[in-house]
Design an enzyme around this catalytic site. Structure first.
Site, PDB file in Angstrom:
ATOM      1  CG  ASP A  59      20.730  70.826  52.331  1.00  0.00           C
ATOM      2  OD1 ASP A  59      19.268  70.413  52.120  1.00  0.00           O
ATOM      3  OD2 ASP A  59      20.763  71.838  52.446  1.00  0.00           O
ATOM      4  CG  HIS A  84      22.664  78.924  51.229  1.00  0.00           C
ATOM      5  ND1 HIS A  84      22.027  79.501  52.312  1.00  0.00           N
ATOM      6  CD2 HIS A  84      21.757  78.453  50.708  1.00  0.00           C
ATOM      7  CE1 HIS A  84      20.940  79.086  52.498  1.00  0.00           C
ATOM      8  NE2 HIS A  84      21.158  78.394  51.035  1.00  0.00           N
ATOM      9  CD  GLU A 102      24.261  79.964  55.551  1.00  0.00           C
ATOM     10  OE1 GLU A 102      24.065  80.216  54.722  1.00  0.00           O
ATOM     11  OE2 GLU A 102      23.513  78.816  56.168  1.00  0.00           O
ATOM     12  CG  ASN A 110      23.576  82.992  52.468  1.00  0.00           C
ATOM     13  OD1 ASN A 110      23.147  82.652  51.402  1.00  0.00           O
ATOM     14  ND2 ASN A 110      23.545  83.264  53.523  1.00  0.00           N
TER      15      ASN A 110
HETATM   16  C1  F6R Z   1      17.916  73.015  49.767  1.00  0.00           C
HETATM   17  C2  F6R Z   1      19.111  74.006  49.797  1.00  0.00           C
HETATM   18  C3  F6R Z   1      18.954  75.233  49.854  1.00  0.00           C
HETATM   19  C4  F6R Z   1      18.206  75.169  49.320  1.00  0.00           C
HETATM   20  C5  F6R Z   1      18.390  77.340  49.176  1.00  0.00           C
HETATM   21  C6  F6R Z   1      17.665  77.945  48.159  1.00  0.00           C
HETATM   22  O1  F6R Z   1      18.361  71.567  49.590  1.00  0.00           O
HETATM   23  O2  F6R Z   1      20.415  73.033  49.786  1.00  0.00           O
HETATM   24  O3  F6R Z   1      20.871  75.359  49.719  1.00  0.00           O
HETATM   25  O4  F6R Z   1      18.183  75.327  47.263  1.00  0.00           O
HETATM   26  O5  F6R Z   1      18.132  78.007  50.459  1.00  0.00           O
HETATM   27  O6  F6R Z   1      16.225  77.729  48.967  1.00  0.00           O
HETATM   28  P1  F6R Z   1      14.617  78.453  48.195  1.00  0.00           P
HETATM   29  O7  F6R Z   1      14.537  77.653  47.117  1.00  0.00           O
HETATM   30  O8  F6R Z   1      14.005  78.007  48.864  1.00  0.00           O
HETATM   31  O9  F6R Z   1      14.556  79.672  47.406  1.00  0.00           O
END
Ligand code: F6R
Length: 242
Positions: A67, A138, A143, A136
């Site tokens: 992403d 995701h 989401e 959450n």
């Molecule tokens: C990042 C992504 C997100 C993160 C998620 C967890 O490319 O796709 O889904 O993996 O937000 O983020 P952290 O590791 O910062 O807790």
């Protein structure tokens, strides 16, 4: 689904890096699916260390990131393009031409997302997809929703994600409100999936995603239906698993 519980963040990072390293050793032309965020930083540091020690070669590897924020220039220090260069691409011998991140700088969301999905298809798909998980549930920027999005698409970020990611920006107002992300369908097509999570703040979502009902309101729960998933947790993130 194989769940590996490491004692701490360092051990989680090493064990998860070993899964990717094993793929690269078996197939030097592995097509990596990569993630950003705080969780995989230690894993990338392990891969860089292995490369510097002459244990890994990325010269034939290629990559697709999950992403990117919509509207950030590639060299913005919070863009995922920038994150990947800093944490991996500039430190190993992967050919930059073989690394792909959704083009957040392209304002035409439909074109940017369709081109990205087509590029993954044309390459033959992702061999191993690395995932972190949001609080959450995701994965990528998929989401909680009423259905599982199939393909790379443009999403409106939730308040929970904006507030979680605001720690990296000067203020919550500066966090982009939209992102381009692989869909759940794109992610599920990867041959193998590797999930990393650490810390007590992730314990409840780890439990819900991997032992609860499969539902688009917990996007990561769909991984229960993937045939080859390895989850590497630290002890804190695993603390609510029975
Ligand atoms: C990042 C992504 C997100 C993160 C998620 C967890 O490319 O796709 O889904 O993996 O937000 O983020 P952290 O590791 O910062 O807790």
């Amino acid at each position: 689904m194989e769940i590996i519980v490491a004692k701490d963040y360092a051990e989680m990072s090493r064990k998860a890096a070993d899964v990717i390293a094993a793929c690269l050793k078996e197939n030097p032309a592995t097509r990596l699916g990569l993630a950003t965020g705080s969780t995989p930083e230690g894993l990338y540091a392990c891969l860089v260390k292995d490369y510097q020690a002459g244990l890994l070669d990325f010269s034939q590897a290629s990559s697709f990131n999950l992403d990117e924020y919509r509207g950030l220039a590639h060299d913005h220090d919070q863009s995922y393009h920038y994150f990947m260069k800093k944490n991996l691409f500039d430190a190993v011998n992967i050919d930059p031409a073989n690394t792909a991140v959704p083009d957040g700088a392209n304002p035409d969301a439909q074109a940017a997302c369709d081109e990205y999905e087509a590029a993954i298809e044309a390459a033959g798909g992702v061999d191993i997809q690395l995932l972190g998980m949001g609080h959450n549930g995701h994965i990528g920027f998929n989401e909680p929703a009423d259905e599982f999005p199939k393909q790379t698409h443009c999403v409106d970020l939730t308040e929970s994600t904006i507030s979680a990611n605001s720690r990296l920006f000067d203020s919550a107002e500066e966090v982009p409100r939209q992102a381009y992300t692989m869909g759940i369908g794109t992610i599920m097509k990867a041959k193998k999936i590797l999930v990393v999570a650490n810390g007590t703040a992730k314990a409840a979502i780890v439990r819900d995603a991997f032992t609860g009902a499969v539902t688009p309101s917990v996007p990561a729960s769909i991984l229960q239906f993937h045939p080859d998933v390895t989850v590497v947790l630290d002890a804190d993130a695993a603390s609510l698993l029975a």
